[in-house]
Design an enzyme around this catalytic site. Structure first.
Site, PDB file in Angstrom:
ATOM      1  N   LYS A  52     -14.310   1.241  -5.848  1.00 23.39           N
ATOM      2  CA  LYS A  52     -15.756   1.019  -6.012  1.00 23.39           C
ATOM      3  C   LYS A  52     -16.437   2.283  -6.527  1.00 23.39           C
ATOM      4  CE  LYS A  52     -15.565  -2.708  -2.730  1.00 23.39           C
ATOM      5  NZ  LYS A  52     -15.674  -3.195  -1.350  1.00 23.39           N
ATOM      6  N   GLN A  96     -18.022  -1.203   4.125  1.00 19.92           N
ATOM      7  CA  GLN A  96     -16.695  -1.764   3.899  1.00 19.92           C
ATOM      8  C   GLN A  96     -16.192  -2.436   5.181  1.00 19.92           C
ATOM      9  OE1 GLN A  96     -14.994  -1.729   0.836  1.00 19.92           O
ATOM     10  NE2 GLN A  96     -13.668  -3.160   1.925  1.00 19.92           N
ATOM     11  N   ASP A 119     -23.514  -6.957  -1.273  1.00 21.74           N
ATOM     12  CA  ASP A 119     -22.373  -7.821  -0.958  1.00 21.74           C
ATOM     13  C   ASP A 119     -22.827  -9.273  -0.762  1.00 21.74           C
ATOM     14  OD1 ASP A 119     -19.810  -6.794  -0.974  1.00 21.74           O
ATOM     15  OD2 ASP A 119     -19.965  -5.840   0.991  1.00 21.74           O
TER      16      ASP A 119
END
Ligand code: NAD
Length: 283
Positions: A52, A96, A119
């Site tokens: 990322k 995460q 997300d």
């Protein structure tokens, strides 16, 4: 022989387009910024976070990484999220997953400001996806939709079967297929006669987390087969949820693992971060 849907190539194209867009935004004084938080030492998560960060660099997106020790308390994590929610140089925040067991995942997701939730896991964004009026598309399902587009097959009117009903893949995937007018069936661990359902699919998405679970004889001739699974075998090799060797003989188009859905997820995250920068600037 099935057409290979190369996520690696499609994602490179998308990232290059985003770089051009980001350069233009910067001229207007808008700089997209992503904060990535990782708690603990999970090796797979470390790889995902590194990917990322690298993608941010490729797209010209500013990024901040917060690598917190395993023993970080929930309160400490919430405090950091609150700081980032209020930080103007940060357009998107990503924690995460999974987080260590002493931290409640739902509480963390709920703490991220919905307009920075790149997300698309916050209930506000999940609800927006449900009603089809969303700012952020969930990254992995959005990446899958791009790969289906790449196959050249129209979703409208097709039998679409999603195997898996998780909140991050299966459920939102079904919604995105439905928004494109697919006839969607969701299969899961309690589904009876699974092969009967999968064999009916013009478009089959596997998000199960079991290596080589979907075999060639469970697939309809010519189907588009998208393998979301990322499983590490004992010999350290990665493999998907679809048994590639048997599936590619039957499918019309199929994704490889690695190099299929994985890189698309990251590209879609970059897309959401750019969108977040635009949304948050105009507020
Ligand atoms: P999960 O464990 O949360 O969900 C798995 C789903 O599979 C469940 O809904 C369950 O009902 C279903 N399932 C389990 N056994 C089954 C069976 N025998 N028959 C039918 N369905 C069954 O997993 P997840 O988070 O949705 O991830 C699924 C896979 O996708 C994993 O391999 C994960 O690593 C991978 N993944 C990849 C990406 C990516 O970017 N490519 C992103 C997220 C997840």
């Amino acid at each position: 022989m099935a057409k290979l849907l190369m996520g690696k190539e499609v994602s490179a194209r998308i990232k290059a387009e985003l770089k051009t867009e980001v350069d233009k935004l910067k001229e207007k004084g808008i700089v997209p910024g992503l904060a990535v938080i990782i708690v603990g030492e999970d090796p797979a998560s470390q790889v995902y976070v590194r990917n990322k960060e690298r993608a941010c660099e490729e797209c010209g997106i500013y990024s901040e990484k917060y690598a917190l020790p395993e023993e970080t308390t929930q309160e400490e994590l919430l405090e950091l999220i609150n700081t980032l929610n209020n930080k103007t140089s940060i357009s998107g925040i990503l924690v995460q997953l999974p987080v260590p067991k002493h931290i409640d995942e739902k509480t963390i997701i709920n703490a991220i400001a919905p307009n920075k939730d790149v997300d698309a896991f916050h209930p506000v964004n999940v609800g927006k996806i449900m009603v089809g009026n969303y700012d952020f598309m969930p990254c992995t399902p959005a990446g899958v939709m791009e790969l289906i587009k790449e196959s050249g097959v129209e979703v409208s009117g097709k039998e679409c079967v999603v195997v898996g009903r998780s909140n991050i893949v299966g459920k939102p995937q079904a919604m995105l297929l439905l928004h494109q007018n697919g006839t969607v069936t969701i299969c899961h661990s309690r589904t009876k006669n699974l092969a009967e359902k999968t064999k009916n699919a013009d478009i089959l998405v596997a998000a199960v987390g079991i290596p080589n679970f979907i075999k060639g004889d469970m697939i309809k001739e010519g189907a588009v087969v998208i393998d979301v699974g990322i499983n590490r075998l004992e010999n350290k090799k990665l493999c998907g949820d679809v048994e590639f060797e048997t599936a590619e003989k039957v499918a019309g188009a199929i994704t490889p693992v690695p190099g299929g859905v994985g890189p698309m997820t990251v590209a879609m995250l970059m897309k959401n971060t750019v969108k977040a920068a635009i949304i948050n600037k105009s507020k």
